[in-house]
Design a protein around this motif. Structure first.
Motif, PDB file in Angstrom:
ATOM      1  N   ASP A 280       0.804  -1.216   0.000  1.00  0.00           N
ATOM      2  CA  ASP A 280       0.000   0.000   0.000  1.00  0.00           C
ATOM      3  C   ASP A 280       0.840   1.269   0.000  1.00  0.00           C
ATOM      4  O   ASP A 280       0.300   2.362  -0.158  1.00  0.00           O
ATOM      5  N   PHE A 281       2.140   1.116   0.209  1.00  0.00           N
ATOM      6  CA  PHE A 281       3.011   2.294   0.139  1.00  0.00           C
ATOM      7  C   PHE A 281       3.527   2.511  -1.294  1.00  0.00           C
ATOM      8  O   PHE A 281       4.224   3.482  -1.557  1.00  0.00           O
ATOM      9  N   ASN A 282       3.226   1.569  -2.203  1.00  0.00           N
ATOM     10  CA  ASN A 282       3.733   1.623  -3.577  1.00  0.00           C
ATOM     11  C   ASN A 282       5.245   1.816  -3.594  1.00  0.00           C
ATOM     12  O   ASN A 282       5.785   2.608  -4.361  1.00  0.00           O
ATOM     13  N   PHE A 283       5.903   1.071  -2.744  1.00  0.00           N
ATOM     14  CA  PHE A 283       7.326   1.340  -2.583  1.00  0.00           C
ATOM     15  C   PHE A 283       8.064   0.074  -2.168  1.00  0.00           C
ATOM     16  O   PHE A 283       7.551  -0.723  -1.375  1.00  0.00           O
ATOM     17  N   SER A 284       9.265  -0.082  -2.677  1.00  0.00           N
ATOM     18  CA  SER A 284      10.146  -1.128  -2.163  1.00  0.00           C
ATOM     19  C   SER A 284      11.585  -0.644  -2.257  1.00  0.00           C
ATOM     20  O   SER A 284      11.901   0.238  -3.062  1.00  0.00           O
ATOM     21  N   ARG A 285      12.408  -1.212  -1.428  1.00  0.00           N
ATOM     22  CA  ARG A 285      13.829  -0.850  -1.427  1.00  0.00           C
ATOM     23  C   ARG A 285      14.603  -2.057  -0.926  1.00  0.00           C
ATOM     24  O   ARG A 285      14.135  -2.767  -0.044  1.00  0.00           O
ATOM     25  N   TYR A 286      15.783  -2.309  -1.523  1.00  0.00           N
ATOM     26  CA  TYR A 286      16.601  -3.430  -1.066  1.00  0.00           C
ATOM     27  C   TYR A 286      17.227  -3.111   0.278  1.00  0.00           C
ATOM     28  O   TYR A 286      17.677  -1.975   0.500  1.00  0.00           O
ATOM     29  N   ALA A 287      17.288  -4.123   1.137  1.00  0.00           N
ATOM     30  CA  ALA A 287      18.140  -4.060   2.326  1.00  0.00           C
ATOM     31  C   ALA A 287      19.375  -4.887   2.000  1.00  0.00           C
ATOM     32  O   ALA A 287      19.260  -6.074   1.726  1.00  0.00           O
ATOM     33  N   GLN A 288      20.525  -4.229   1.974  1.00  0.00           N
ATOM     34  CA  GLN A 288      21.712  -4.923   1.490  1.00  0.00           C
ATOM     35  C   GLN A 288      22.846  -4.835   2.480  1.00  0.00           C
ATOM     36  O   GLN A 288      23.033  -3.795   3.114  1.00  0.00           O
ATOM     37  N   PRO A 289      23.618  -5.907   2.596  1.00  0.00           N
ATOM     38  CA  PRO A 289      24.814  -5.822   3.430  1.00  0.00           C
ATOM     39  C   PRO A 289      25.787  -4.824   2.810  1.00  0.00           C
ATOM     40  O   PRO A 289      25.983  -4.817   1.586  1.00  0.00           O
ATOM     41  N   GLY A 290      26.349  -3.967   3.619  1.00  0.00           N
ATOM     42  CA  GLY A 290      27.341  -3.016   3.123  1.00  0.00           C
ATOM     43  C   GLY A 290      26.736  -1.758   2.547  1.00  0.00           C
ATOM     44  O   GLY A 290      27.462  -0.856   2.142  1.00  0.00           O
ATOM     45  N   VAL A 291      25.404  -1.669   2.473  1.00  0.00           N
ATOM     46  CA  VAL A 291      24.766  -0.467   1.940  1.00  0.00           C
ATOM     47  C   VAL A 291      23.726   0.007   2.946  1.00  0.00           C
ATOM     48  O   VAL A 291      22.981  -0.807   3.500  1.00  0.00           O
ATOM     49  N   THR A 292      23.700   1.301   3.221  1.00  0.00           N
ATOM     50  CA  THR A 292      22.680   1.859   4.095  1.00  0.00           C
ATOM     51  C   THR A 292      21.758   2.710   3.249  1.00  0.00           C
ATOM     52  O   THR A 292      22.200   3.681   2.645  1.00  0.00           O
ATOM     53  N   ASN A 293      20.498   2.316   3.162  1.00  0.00           N
ATOM     54  CA  ASN A 293      19.531   3.087   2.383  1.00  0.00           C
ATOM     55  C   ASN A 293      18.647   3.901   3.313  1.00  0.00           C
ATOM     56  O   ASN A 293      18.178   3.405   4.330  1.00  0.00           O
ATOM     57  N   VAL A 294      18.445   5.154   2.961  1.00  0.00           N
ATOM     58  CA  VAL A 294      17.618   6.032   3.780  1.00  0.00           C
ATOM     59  C   VAL A 294      16.470   6.541   2.925  1.00  0.00           C
ATOM     60  O   VAL A 294      16.687   6.989   1.794  1.00  0.00           O
ATOM     61  N   PHE A 295      15.249   6.437   3.443  1.00  0.00           N
ATOM     62  CA  PHE A 295      14.106   7.007   2.727  1.00  0.00           C
ATOM     63  C   PHE A 295      13.048   7.431   3.733  1.00  0.00           C
ATOM     64  O   PHE A 295      13.058   7.007   4.885  1.00  0.00           O
ATOM     65  N   ASP A 296      12.169   8.293   3.276  1.00  0.00           N
ATOM     66  CA  ASP A 296      11.127   8.823   4.148  1.00  0.00           C
ATOM     67  C   ASP A 296       9.770   8.269   3.743  1.00  0.00           C
ATOM     68  O   ASP A 296       9.510   8.038   2.562  1.00  0.00           O
ATOM     69  N   LEU A 297       8.921   8.080   4.744  1.00  0.00           N
ATOM     70  CA  LEU A 297       7.544   7.673   4.502  1.00  0.00           C
ATOM     71  C   LEU A 297       6.651   8.573   5.336  1.00  0.00           C
ATOM     72  O   LEU A 297       6.983   8.881   6.480  1.00  0.00           O
ATOM     73  N   THR A 298       5.552   9.012   4.781  1.00  0.00           N
ATOM     74  CA  THR A 298       4.556   9.718   5.576  1.00  0.00           C
ATOM     75  C   THR A 298       3.229   9.005   5.389  1.00  0.00           C
ATOM     76  O   THR A 298       2.559   9.168   4.369  1.00  0.00           O
ATOM     77  N   VAL A 299       2.883   8.180   6.364  1.00  0.00           N
ATOM     78  CA  VAL A 299       1.632   7.428   6.269  1.00  0.00           C
ATOM     79  C   VAL A 299       0.491   8.389   6.578  1.00  0.00           C
ATOM     80  O   VAL A 299       0.540   9.149   7.552  1.00  0.00           O
ATOM     81  N   ILE A 300      -0.531   8.374   5.741  1.00  0.00           N
ATOM     82  CA  ILE A 300      -1.560   9.405   5.863  1.00  0.00           C
ATOM     83  C   ILE A 300      -2.609   9.028   6.902  1.00  0.00           C
ATOM     84  O   ILE A 300      -2.935   9.812   7.769  1.00  0.00           O
ATOM     85  N   HIS A 301      -3.113   7.805   6.815  1.00  0.00           N
ATOM     86  CA  HIS A 301      -4.207   7.407   7.707  1.00  0.00           C
ATOM     87  C   HIS A 301      -3.743   6.298   8.632  1.00  0.00           C
ATOM     88  O   HIS A 301      -2.823   5.542   8.311  1.00  0.00           O
ATOM     89  N   THR A 302      -4.425   6.173   9.771  1.00  0.00           N
ATOM     90  CA  THR A 302      -4.122   5.051  10.654  1.00  0.00           C
ATOM     91  C   THR A 302      -4.641   3.768  10.012  1.00  0.00           C
ATOM     92  O   THR A 302      -5.570   3.777   9.207  1.00  0.00           O
ATOM     93  N   GLY A 303      -3.994   2.678  10.392  1.00  0.00           N
ATOM     94  CA  GLY A 303      -4.388   1.401   9.809  1.00  0.00           C
ATOM     95  C   GLY A 303      -3.204   0.455   9.832  1.00  0.00           C
ATOM     96  O   GLY A 303      -2.088   0.838  10.194  1.00  0.00           O
ATOM     97  N   THR A 304      -3.468  -0.792   9.391  1.00  0.00           N
ATOM     98  CA  THR A 304      -2.401  -1.781   9.338  1.00  0.00           C
ATOM     99  C   THR A 304      -2.129  -2.133   7.876  1.00  0.00           C
ATOM    100  O   THR A 304      -3.063  -2.384   7.106  1.00  0.00           O
ATOM    101  N   TYR A 305      -0.871  -2.115   7.519  1.00  0.00           N
ATOM    102  CA  TYR A 305      -0.470  -2.370   6.129  1.00  0.00           C
ATOM    103  C   TYR A 305       0.488  -3.541   6.109  1.00  0.00           C
ATOM    104  O   TYR A 305       1.484  -3.545   6.845  1.00  0.00           O
ATOM    105  N   ASP A 306       0.201  -4.530   5.257  1.00  0.00           N
ATOM    106  CA  ASP A 306       1.045  -5.716   5.208  1.00  0.00           C
ATOM    107  C   ASP A 306       2.268  -5.489   4.331  1.00  0.00           C
ATOM    108  O   ASP A 306       2.177  -4.880   3.268  1.00  0.00           O
ATOM    109  N   GLY A 307       3.373  -6.014   4.806  1.00  0.00           N
ATOM    110  CA  GLY A 307       4.597  -5.946   4.021  1.00  0.00           C
ATOM    111  C   GLY A 307       5.242  -7.312   3.953  1.00  0.00           C
ATOM    112  O   GLY A 307       4.841  -8.235   4.663  1.00  0.00           O
TER     113      GLY A 307
END
Lengths: 300, 591, 130
Positions: free
Chosen positions: A196-223
């Motif tokens: 529901d975030f329309n987003f994905s990013r790799y978690a990789q050894p040796g790499v630190t990825n930084v990104f921002d999310l602003t969830v608009i409504h309360t609720g539970t989202y599966d990942g």
């Protein structure tokens, strides 16, 4: 002649002006995708919807041309067709036109991408508009997730189908506030993905990825982990629960009271826990468990 | 044991335009084609082991790669059976992971590429340019044996303790290191890539040398059939891409066994480097798999439309620009790594849509105002057009990084590349196979069985892959062995599985067709389709060194010009530096 | 031969430009080096062919007005059947399997490869140029 033509021309102009407005309206067709539960996801959704519309139009035109030529020019007699083999103006047209379309799509893409990838400065506690920023370090490991809140001394970890609704560990975020996620991996490449975030990013050894999310409504989202990461990849679930800012404060203090602090999460799961196959998975894997590796797992 | 080959002699067309007694029949099967003029060397299994004839090697390649294709297809059916219902346990997780790894590896490394450049191209390219054989026949044979050795090596992974490789066909580091993937299966996988990589490189060298040095008199570069052009460009791409794969494989093997740390963070290496190296190979590889099939379709459509190809030069330049751009887009597979330059790779990926669009419009322009006959090769070509259109449009979407973030590693991507690859390496491959089968074996395949084959495959294709787009948009990640019932993915998965089994069943019709064609042969004659290019001038199957006679080569379709002097191609474009062609000359030898 | 040469040179130049653009927009070394490799892959043979195309005798396959009789003569000498590619292929397979299953395979692999090398060389000498 002129008068007869004029209204249709006016109509055409009106259509041309209206088309982008119609496209920009919030009622864009979703084509099966999520409309986005985050501000970033909504930007992506607008791009998605517009591009699919354009794709359907262009693809449709090509499909109709193919169908037309196939049915119209099916062999009806032994008459020899005219042996033409080029038409330079048309060939130039269908070279230049796609270049223009592609240029337009690329510009749209870059604008959206800048929004999606924009992050507040590392370490910032408030955004430019004065809203607080919650920092979360997400660590992926075989086969689970650890969510550390360094500012709140909260650490949550879990493997596979543990957690609420048997859907893995849960990351709790305040709705309406910017969450800055620092994504790392303990072992192999994983994929942090929330549909529901329309987003994905790799978690990789040796790499630190930084990104921002602003969830608009309360609720539970599966990942779920999307990048294949070994035997129990299919069970590497997690969920994101967005709560009100007040509820978030409450949650954080209750987690600390329950002993789910940064140190506890670090020791209880993660690198050491990833040695053993997760105990609780959905699937029969008695025949799947590989022979215990004699080699010790080399982890940092 | 060598043969000195003389140039074939000229066969002058009759002034009236009809084929003469020892020329090829223009229309329909049954032309009295002389069988093998002379066959040299041993026969049977010894011939298969020792032959350096490009036709024998090409057939060996095709049979081997089709067997591997069916094996990989069976694996796909098991995968789809497993995914048909939630929490299913048709196979274990470990087996599932091995199956999708081997399905991808067999399809991409051992079927789609070798079938095209080792099989059909090996057989057809020398024929299309009027060459007696490939430039290096013994190297050609070596390519095949390396390929066979590599294929057996890869499959033998299933027999060793610990099972076959189970890290996906991309083998991302560090999942593919000795800690995470112990066992001989992974090593066998790597070694198979080393062998088949060299096999591909040798074939690439061979194709380039053949096309540069063994063309018939008058067969200038800009008169070569498009299939040959595409194979030249493919061969150059092979030479760019496969050495990188080999280097990456050697590095990974050293990491696994010789204590190096090229791809491990702990030793100061970089796991991302594997992705860079792999995709620098992997994306050109995608076009190595696609361009030959574009070429096959481009041969089939003009013949069954009874028209010359529309926009020959545009086609050649589109092929070259696709190939050139494809080498600059590797990191669009790595958008979500967060460490690549997004706009650069996005723009170049978008730009590939332009030459691909040119190809589409040229195919349409070829059919436009033609006389289209729906023989089986043409049906498969039209099927390819629709499949590849869908795969292409979704591919343009994926060139956009935000949309890639949204769909990366979900079933949306799975559906996209299966539509592209099944469109090319299955629909176009069968178009080519049905088209050239009469040339290769001197007998026809049945139209009725072929039509059943096509329609069942076409229906199965859409039923199988269209739901997968939606599954991806509903959040189903790829390479998962199972899913929970509450995900809501069950219905679409059932539809997709049904489609997959329809596709599987369609191959029964293909087998029946092959069996019928062998049990009750219908002679093909040398030119059953009223073909355009040179290969239809010789007998079916061609004699040992392919040609005893050649027609004058004055355009890109010499056989057509020979059979239809009144409708021959009048060249308006010309080779740079050459005098304009004189229509008078088209009838043959200057007096 | 000029067209062939130009194709390769243009490939080299194209990748050279892409390599430079890529380097100055990303400073990423792996991709840059591979693009440079592709540049040389085009330029080395391309430059040779370009030079050679100006020094060679004109070929009938480059001449759009060439006739089949005009180009008659010997194409070349092609080898007949040969067992050595098969032996070499099996030797190469055995060699890579040595890396997986251990050194006990090495003598077999070495014997196959060596015999294929000698066999193919002897065969070429006996049979003339290929």
């Amino acid at each position: 002649m002129y008068r007869a033509k004029a209204p249709s021309r006016r109509l055409l102009t009106a259509l041309l002006v209206a088309a982008p407005l119609v496209l920009a309206a919030c009622n864009q067709p979703s084509y099966g995708a999520s409309r986005g539960a985050t501000t970033q996801g909504q930007d992506t959704f607008k791009l998605w919807s517009a591009m699919v519309t354009i794709g359907i139009v262009i693809g449709g035109i090509v499909a109709v041309l193919i169908l037309w030529s196939v049915f119209r020019y099916r062999r009806r007699s032994e008459e020899m067709p005219k042996q033409f083999h080029e038409n330079v103006p048309i060939e130039i047209l269908y070279t230049v036109l796609p270049i223009i379309i592609v240029g337009f799509l690329f510009a749209f893409t870059v604008l959206t991408e800048n929004n999606v990838d924009a992050t507040v400065a590392a370490g910032a506690t408030v955004t430019s508009t004065g809203k607080p920023v919650v920092d979360i370090t997400v660590t992926a490991f075989q086969w689970g997730w650890r969510f550390d809140y360094p500012g709140l001394n909260v650490g949550v970890a879990g493997t596979t189908t543990h957690g609420p609704d048997n859907h893995g560990p849960q990351m709790v975020v305040p709705a309406g506030q910017t969450v800055q996620i620092t994504l790392v991996s303990d072992d192999v490449v994983h994929g942090f993905y929330v549909r529901d975030f329309n987003f994905s990013r790799y978690a990789q050894p040796g790499v630190t990825n930084v990104f921002d999310l602003t969830v608009i409504h309360t609720g539970t989202y599966d990942g779920q982990c999307t990048q294949f990461c070994g035997l129990y990849h299919s069970d590497m679930l997690f969920s994101v629960r967005a709560v009100t800012p007040a509820g978030f404060e409450q949650w954080a203090s209750s987690e600390v009271a329950a002993g789910n602090t940064l140190q506890a999460a670090g020791a209880g799961a993660g690198s050491s826990a990833s040695n053993t196959p997760p105990p609780n998975t959905r699937q029969y894997h008695s025949n799947a468990a590989p022979a215990p590796s004699t080699k010790p797992k080399a982890l940092a | 044991m060598t043969t000195t080959v003389e140039r074939p002699e000229l066969l002058t067309p009759e002034p009236a335009g009809g084929p003469d007694a020892h020329g090829p029949g223009a229309h329909g099967p049954g032309g009295a084609a002389p069988e093998h003029a002379h066959h040299e060397g041993p026969s049977g299994i010894v011939n298969w082991l020792t032959s350096t004839d490009h036709k024998v090697i090409g057939k060996s390649y095709m049979i081997t790669s089709l067997v591997l294709f069916f094996l990989a297809g069976v694996m796909a059916l098991v995968i789809r059976a497993q995914l048909m219902e939630p929490n299913s346990s048709v196979v274990s997780y470990q087996t599932y992971n091995e199956l999708f790894t081997m399905h991808g590896s067999l399809m991409l490394y051992l079927f789609a590429g070798p079938f095209a450049f080792g099989g059909l191209a090996n057989y057809i390219v020398p024929l299309q340019i009027g060459a007696p054989d490939m430039a290096f026949p013994r190297l050609n044979a070596l390519s095949y044996w390396l390929y066979l050795g590599g294929s057996i090596t890869m499959l033998s992974g299933f027999l060793v303790a610990g099972g076959a490789a189970s890290f996906g066909w991309v083998a991302y580091a560090p999942l593919s290191n000795a800690t995470n993937s112990p066992g001989a299966g992974a090593d066998l996988w790597l070694m198979a890539l080393a062998l088949t990589g060299f096999s591909a490189i040798f074939t690439g060298v061979n194709l380039v040398a053949t096309i540069f040095y063994l063309r018939a008199p008058g067969m200038t570069m800009f008169r070569m059939p498009i299939f040959t052009w595409n194979m030249l460009v493919t061969a150059i791409l092979i030479l760019i891409a496969f050495p990188v794969l080999f280097a990456a494989v050697v590095m990974l093997f050293c990491d696994r066994h010789f204590g190096t740390h090229i791809f491990s963070v702990q030793g100061g290496g970089s796991p991302i480097l594997w992705q860079q190296l792999f995709w620098f190979f992997g994306h050109p590889e995608v076009y190595i798999l696609a361009l030959p099939y574009f070429g096959m379709v481009t041969e089939v459509i003009p013949v069954f439309s009874r028209k010359p190809l529309f926009g020959y030069r545009g086609m050649v330049f589109a092929t070259m620009s696709i190939a050139a751009l494809s080498t600059g887009v590797w990191a669009h597979h790595m958008f979500t790594t967060g460490v690549v330059l997004l706009p650069f790779f996005s723009l170049l990926s978008y730009l590939i849509a332009v030459p691909t669009g040119i190809k589409f419009f040229n195919w349409i322009g070829t059919m436009w105002r033609g006389q289209i006959a729906f023989a089986v090769p043409m049906l498969f070509s039209i099927g390819f057009l629709f499949a590849f259109l869908m795969g292409g449009v979704t591919g343009v979407l994926l060139a956009s990084p935000p949309i890639d973030f949204m769909t990366h590693d979900t079933y949306f991507v799975v559906a996209h590349f299966h539509q592209v690859l099944v469109g090319t390496a299955v629909f176009a491959a069968f178009a080519g196979f049905y088209f050239w089968y009469p040339k290769m074996f001197g007998r026809m395949l049945r139209e009725s069985w072929g039509k059943l084959h096509f329609w069942s495959l076409f229906v199965g294709f859409w039923v199988c892959y269209t739901p997968q787009y939606l599954l991806g948009l509903h959040g189903m990640p790829r390479r998962i062995a199972t899913y929970a019932p509450d995900t809501g993915w069950t219905t679409l998965n059932v539809i997709s599985t049904v489609g997959a089994f329809i596709m599987g069943a369609s191959f029964l019709f293909f087998f029946v067709n092959l069996v019928v064609s062998w049990a009750r042969p219908v002679p093909a004659g040398s030119n059953p389709w009223d073909g355009h290019t040179l290969e239809w001038f010789t007998t079916s199957p061609p004699p040992h060194h392919n040609y005893t006679h050649l027609p004058p080569i004055r355009s890109e379709r010499p056989t057509w010009d020979y059979n239809h002097p009144e409708h021959r191609t009048v060249i308006t474009h010309r080779t740079p530096g050459a005098p304009p062609d004189q229509p008078k000359e088209l009838t043959g030898a200057p007096s | 031969m000029k067209v062939e040469a130009r194709i390769l040179v243009v490939i080299g130049i194209f990748f050279g430009i892409i390599a430079l653009v890529y380097w100055f927009t990303s400073y990423e070394d792996a991709g840059f080096l591979m693009l440079i490799g592709a540049t040389f892959l085009g330029l080395f043979p391309g430059a040779y062919y370009l030079w050679w195309s100006h020094h060679m005798k004109p070929r009938s396959e480059d001449d759009p007005t060439a006739t089949i009789e005009g180009g008659s003569g010997q194409i070349g000498t092609f080898p007949g059947s040969s067992i050595w590619p098969f032996i070499m292929g099996m030797g190469a397979t055995a060699t890579v399997l040595t890396f997986v299953f251990g050194l006990w395979l090495a003598p077999i692999a070495g014997a196959l490869v060596l015999s294929a090398l000698i066999g193919a060389t002897v065969e070429s000498r006996r049979g003339g140029t290929i």
